[in-house]
Write a protein that holds these residues in place. Structure first.
Motif, PDB file in Angstrom:
ATOM      1  N   THR A  95       0.987  -1.040   0.068  1.00 21.77           N
ATOM      2  CA  THR A  95      -0.065   0.008  -0.058  1.00 21.77           C
ATOM      3  C   THR A  95       0.844   1.276   0.144  1.00 21.77           C
TER       4      THR A  95
ATOM      5  N   ILE B 150      10.713  -0.543  11.004  1.00 20.25           N
ATOM      6  CA  ILE B 150       9.592  -1.350  10.913  1.00 20.25           C
ATOM      7  C   ILE B 150       8.932  -1.312  12.298  1.00 20.25           C
ATOM      8  N   SER B 151       7.453  -0.979  12.079  1.00 21.07           N
ATOM      9  CA  SER B 151       6.776  -0.910  13.471  1.00 21.07           C
ATOM     10  C   SER B 151       5.966  -2.094  13.952  1.00 21.07           C
ATOM     11  N   GLU B 152       5.492  -2.902  12.717  1.00 17.28           N
ATOM     12  CA  GLU B 152       4.928  -4.207  12.891  1.00 17.28           C
ATOM     13  C   GLU B 152       5.255  -5.303  12.103  1.00 17.28           C
TER      14      GLU B 152
ATOM     15  N   ALA C  74       3.437   5.339   6.367  1.00 12.39           N
ATOM     16  CA  ALA C  74       3.498   3.822   6.958  1.00 12.39           C
ATOM     17  C   ALA C  74       3.121   3.151   5.640  1.00 12.39           C
ATOM     18  N   TYR C  75       4.151   2.150   5.130  1.00 14.47           N
ATOM     19  CA  TYR C  75       3.823   1.192   3.778  1.00 14.47           C
ATOM     20  C   TYR C  75       3.308  -0.095   4.601  1.00 14.47           C
ATOM     21  N   GLY C  76       2.136  -0.641   4.322  1.00 17.36           N
ATOM     22  CA  GLY C  76       1.625  -1.768   4.624  1.00 17.36           C
ATOM     23  C   GLY C  76       2.237  -2.927   3.611  1.00 17.36           C
TER      24      GLY C  76
ATOM     25  N   ILE D 241       4.695  -3.501   8.380  1.00 16.33           N
ATOM     26  CA  ILE D 241       4.296  -2.157   8.536  1.00 16.33           C
ATOM     27  C   ILE D 241       6.058  -1.569   8.190  1.00 16.33           C
ATOM     28  N   THR D 242       6.346  -0.679   7.121  1.00 16.03           N
ATOM     29  CA  THR D 242       7.543  -0.006   7.187  1.00 16.03           C
ATOM     30  C   THR D 242       7.233   1.722   7.388  1.00 16.03           C
ATOM     31  N   ASN D 243       7.680   2.196   7.927  1.00 17.42           N
ATOM     32  CA  ASN D 243       7.823   3.402   8.232  1.00 17.42           C
ATOM     33  C   ASN D 243       8.866   4.324   7.881  1.00 17.42           C
TER      34      ASN D 243
ATOM     35  N   SER E 262       2.981 -10.047   7.000  1.00 13.78           N
ATOM     36  CA  SER E 262       2.711  -8.743   6.678  1.00 13.78           C
ATOM     37  C   SER E 262       3.723  -7.969   7.616  1.00 13.78           C
TER      38      SER E 262
END
Length: 373
Positions: free
Chosen positions: A106, A173-175, A145-147, A192-194, A190
């Motif tokens: 995303t 990477i937050s998640e 934030a890229y999912g 999430i990269t910030n 999956s």
């Protein structure tokens, strides 16, 4: 009227005059005096401070210059914006250098969240209008934030984390969710990269020449990606041995260079009869087909109507890609590689010196076992 009454009235009138004079003249004057005394005290304190700073002028100027240098150095860790072209090239860089493939990504718009050096207090921004209200000398911080949904090997996931941690710009990477597919031995999940950016005076966004193909010829067919070979001997040196010992080589240089064609693909760099070349200053499609016939292994490589076919004997088709950084914005050439590997052996690429911002080498589609170092 009696004289005594007149005297009383005169006394009362005098008292009223005195009271009026107090409220109308004396009291305001006393208030003004107090205000002037307070202002004078403030100005005196300011004067004392300026005198002290004047005495420390050389030291303060030195410290200010050092602070500006530290701030400028810190700014280099952040791009001027988070344009989607740069994001696409970052993501492609991950795929090309690691055993890590994206199922989906995303790409939301960046969000401004902080003003550095604004005329008002440095507080979080609630609206975009607040960011626009910042002075021209302000630096505005934003994030995105890229999912990502992915599939990769264990080493590929670790390499991806290392790639993010050591990227030229600050990211984290937050998640992250990781699930093992026991049938294939691959991991999927999956994350999430910030990413972060700082816009401001004299900050110019990165310019990117995107060579990533848009869309697919058939929406109902995937790329046939098969990540394999994570236990290959080439893992020991990150594919470096391929540089001196390879079955196929791809040379990528500025199309306007004075010595050779900008793109050369060959099995023997000393034998131009094995060459497939392109002198066009554009991205071309390079088809590589690996087959096995009567127990022998062959590689066919083609650019447009030009093609060659050769037998190779190794346990893998090793491909050395010697690329070069782009000279300027007019330097456009590169290859979109389409790999079809119909054998059980892997195709292994070692890419050297490719342009980090606008790579010349890009794998468009792949079928079979393919790995890129």
């Amino acid at each position: 009227m009696k004289d005594s009454d007149k005297k009383i009235l005169i006394v009362l009138g005098a008292i009223l005059i005195l009271v009026a004079a107090w409220f109308l003249v004396v009291s305001p004057t006393r208030d003004d005096i107090k205000a002037l005394e307070n202002e004078n005290a403030t100005l005196r304190a300011r004067l004392d401070d300026l005198i002290a700073k004047e005495q420390m002028k050389d030291q303060l100027e030195k410290e200010t210059a050092e602070a500006k240098e530290r701030f400028a150095a810190e700014l280099t860790k952040y791009p001027a914006d988070l344009n989607q072209e740069s994001t696409v090239m970052f993501m492609k860089g991950v795929e090309q250098q690691n055993e890590f493939i994206y199922d989906s990504i995303t790409l939301p718009e960046e969000t401004q969240f902080y003003v550095i050096g604004a005329a008002h207090d440095d507080t979080e921004l609630e609206t975009a209008d607040e960011a626009e209200a910042a002075t021209d000398d302000s630096y505005v911080a934003s994030s995105c934030a890229y999912g990502v949904e992915y599939i990769g090997t264990y080493d590929g996931i670790k390499d991806f984390m290392d790639y993010v941690a050591n990227y030229k710009y600050r990211m984290n990477i937050s998640e992250i969710d990781i699930d093992l597919d026991e049938e294939t031995g691959l991991f999927q999940g999956s994350l999430i990269t910030n990413a972060y950016a700082v816009a401001g005076p004299d900050r110019n966004p990165d310019t990117v020449d995107v060579t990533v193909p848009e869309g697919k010829e058939n929406l109902f067919l995937g790329q046939g990606v098969n990540i394999g070979g994570n236990t290959m001997a080439y893992d020991n040196d990150n594919g470096q041995s391929i540089v001196s010992n390879h079955e196929l080589m791809i040379l990528l240089d500025n199309a306007a260079n004075d010595t050779t064609d900008g793109i050369i693909v060959a099995t023997d760099s000393r034998d131009d009869s094995t060459f497939v070349t392109s002198s066009d200053n554009e991205v071309v499609e390079l088809k590589i087909t690996v087959t096995e016939e009567d127990g022998k292994k062959y590689v066919e490589y083609a650019i447009g109507g030009k093609k060659n076919k050769a037998e190779f004997t190794g346990d893998a088709l090793t491909v050395y890609v010697n690329s070069a950084a782009r000279v300027d914005d007019n330097d456009k050439n590169g290859v979109n590689v389409v790999i079809s590997n119909g054998t059980s052996i892997p195709v292994v690429f070692k890419v050297v010196d490719d342009d980090t911002t606008s790579p010349r080498f890009n794998i468009k589609t792949r079928e079979g076992s393919v790995k890129v170092y």
